[in-house]
Write an enzyme that holds these catalytic residues in place. Structure first.
Site, mmCIF file in Angstrom:
data_model
loop_
_atom_site.group_PDB
_atom_site.id
_atom_site.type_symbol
_atom_site.label_atom_id
_atom_site.label_comp_id
_atom_site.label_asym_id
_atom_site.label_seq_id
_atom_site.Cartn_x
_atom_site.Cartn_y
_atom_site.Cartn_z
ATOM 1 N N ASN A 150 0.830 -1.208 0.000
ATOM 2 C CA ASN A 150 0.000 0.000 0.000
ATOM 3 C C ASN A 150 0.869 1.264 0.000
ATOM 4 O O ASN A 150 1.597 1.511 0.959
ATOM 5 C CB ASN A 150 -0.899 -0.015 1.245
ATOM 6 C CG ASN A 150 -1.842 1.162 1.300
ATOM 7 O OD1 ASN A 150 -1.810 2.021 0.423
ATOM 8 N ND2 ASN A 150 -2.677 1.203 2.326
ATOM 9 N N HIS A 159 -5.269 -0.913 7.288
ATOM 10 C CA HIS A 159 -5.272 -1.394 8.672
ATOM 11 C C HIS A 159 -6.638 -1.956 9.066
ATOM 12 O O HIS A 159 -6.765 -2.607 10.081
ATOM 13 C CB HIS A 159 -4.869 -0.260 9.624
ATOM 14 C CG HIS A 159 -5.771 0.946 9.562
ATOM 15 N ND1 HIS A 159 -5.607 1.952 8.644
ATOM 16 C CD2 HIS A 159 -6.871 1.276 10.283
ATOM 17 C CE1 HIS A 159 -6.550 2.871 8.821
ATOM 18 N NE2 HIS A 159 -7.335 2.481 9.799
#
Lengths: 250, 194
Positions: A150, A159
């Site tokens: 990412n 997350h």
């Protein structure tokens, strides 16, 4: 027209580009403050491109630049200052509406990251959910690899993606950072981990007959007396529950 | 005419942490010195204004990616302009090949409009004259057109044109001169057709 006149007239056909051609080529970078500490961000006129914690580069912005240059093969320069819009958005990246430039990525990586953007603030989803969203049911591991790369963690909420078994999984800045971010979004981590220890991954409501992921905002409204839990989606469906349209469990 | 701002105030080019790979400063200089030549080249080969800008950026990005692989010695002796125009010509040929199945209408309308806004006022040739010239240019074969654009619009020396077209200098000269003669005939024919 005489030949000389033609030549002279041709000389007047030269033109300057209206936009700076470097705009599409050159990337700028600078330091910003984020919830996980000081970070370096790369951006251009389109949007933000790349974000990493400064500690990963020994707090050396030039090291960040050469990493960027070697990874994307694009020129990068240190901006005198990071535009206010970017700096203030990164103070609260989970809610940022910054334009992103994801043109350096593959189609699959872009699809995975766009799907991750769809996970609402304060909720989490397993990797296999993400794989389903991008149309590759069995590709949970591949989505994990895409998330590991990412370019814009915190802004693209990788997350919020965890393992199907209920553990937090990995994170680009380490699992404690992942937990910190999820706690700051007020995810019901304690409840989810309690359920996971009993092998339970879905919750349903006996009043609405809807089944959800435990972090779904619909699930968190279910009163204890109406709450039922399931270890697998199939069991819930056989029992006559339908999947929640908000968290779309798989 | 729009002034492209070289923005030395805004940016600080990165120091030499890895000098063999870091050529960003040279690169920016190279862009500033050649952006007009590259943009004009695409425009007069028939790209529309915005497309010519995209192609110009793409040319510089490709140049950068090649440049980082060159040794500092090789970069020092590199003749930037013909090198960049060669990249641009390859890009243009790729573009023509890729779009050959779906030809874009007449690319002339949009940029002839640009030509009128970008002409220096004093040396002004009329807008219609610029348009006629653009139209006539599109009647040349590729090598003549490239040669004429590079010589008389970009003002490049024959040696550089020969490098771009991978031909002897004499051939470049004759391509230019035949190109201009053909332009004259095309302009005359257009005149008579009116």
């Amino acid at each position: 027209m005489e030949l000389d006149a033609i030549k002279a007239a041709l000389g007047n056909l030269a033109a300057e580009p209206t936009h700076d051609p470097l705009e599409g080529v050159l990337t700028f970078c600078g330091e910003v403050a984020t919830p996980l500490g000081s970070a370096y961000v790369a951006f251009n006129s389109v949007g933000v491109i790349f974000l990493r914690l400064a500690s990963l580069y020994d707090n050396d912005l030039e090291l960040f630049c050469s990493t960027y240059r070697n990874q994307w093969w694009r020129p990068i320069a240190i901006a005198d200052r990071v535009p206010q819009k970017i700096a203030s958005a990164l103070a609260n990246p989970a809610r940022s509406k910054l334009p992103l430039d994801l043109s350096n990525l593959s189609d699959f990586e872009r699809a995975v990251l766009s799907a991750a953007m769809q996970i609402p603030y304060g909720e989490i989803r397993p990797y296999n959910w993400l794989a389903q969203q991008v149309g590759h049911r069995g590709a949970a591991r591949a989505t994990g690899s895409a998330l590991a790369k990412n370019p814009l963690p915190m802004i693209i909420p990788c997350h919020r993606v965890v393992t199907a078994a209920g553990s937090l999984g990995n994170y680009i800045f380490g699992v404690p950072a992942k937990e910190l971010l999820l706690r700051s979004e007020d995810v019901n981590l304690a409840e989810i981990s309690d359920l996971a220890q009993q092998g339970l991954r879905f919750v349903g409501s006996t009043t609405t007959r809807v089944v959800c992921y435990p972090s779904c905002r619909q699930a968190r409204r279910i009163k204890a007396v109406h709450k039922v839990t399931f270890s697998a989606l199939g069991i819930a469906l056989t029992a006559g529950f339908r999947p929640c349209q908000s968290c779309r469990p798989v | 005419m729009h002034e492209t701002e070289p923005s030395p105030v805004m940016i600080r080019v990165i120091g030499n942490s890895s000098p063999e790979k870091n050529c960003d400063g040279e690169f920016i200089e190279m862009v500033r010195g050649n952006q007009k030549a590259v943009f004009t080249f695409f425009l007069r080969l028939g790209a529309s204004g915005s497309h010519a800008e995209d192609l110009t950026s793409e040319t510089f990005l490709r140049a950068y990616r090649a440049l980082v692989k060159y040794s500092p010695e090789k970069r020092a002796v590199l003749e930037a302009r013909p090198w960049l125009i060669t990249i641009a010509l390859n890009l243009w040929r790729n573009h023509l090949r890729d779009s050959s199945r779906q030809p874009m209408g007449s690319p002339l309308e949009e940029h002839s409009l640009q030509a009128t806004t970008q002409l220096p006022e004093a040396a002004a040739i009329s807008a219609s004259q610029a348009q006629e010239l653009s139209l006539a240019l599109s009647g040349l074969c590729e090598s003549q057109r490239v040669a004429v654009v590079l010589r008389h619009i970009n003002g490049m020396p024959y040696a550089e044109i020969a490098t771009v077209l991978k031909c002897p200098e004499g051939t470049a000269k004759s391509l230019v001169s035949r190109g201009v003669q053909k332009l004259q005939r095309l302009l005359l024919a257009a005149e008579e057709a009116k």
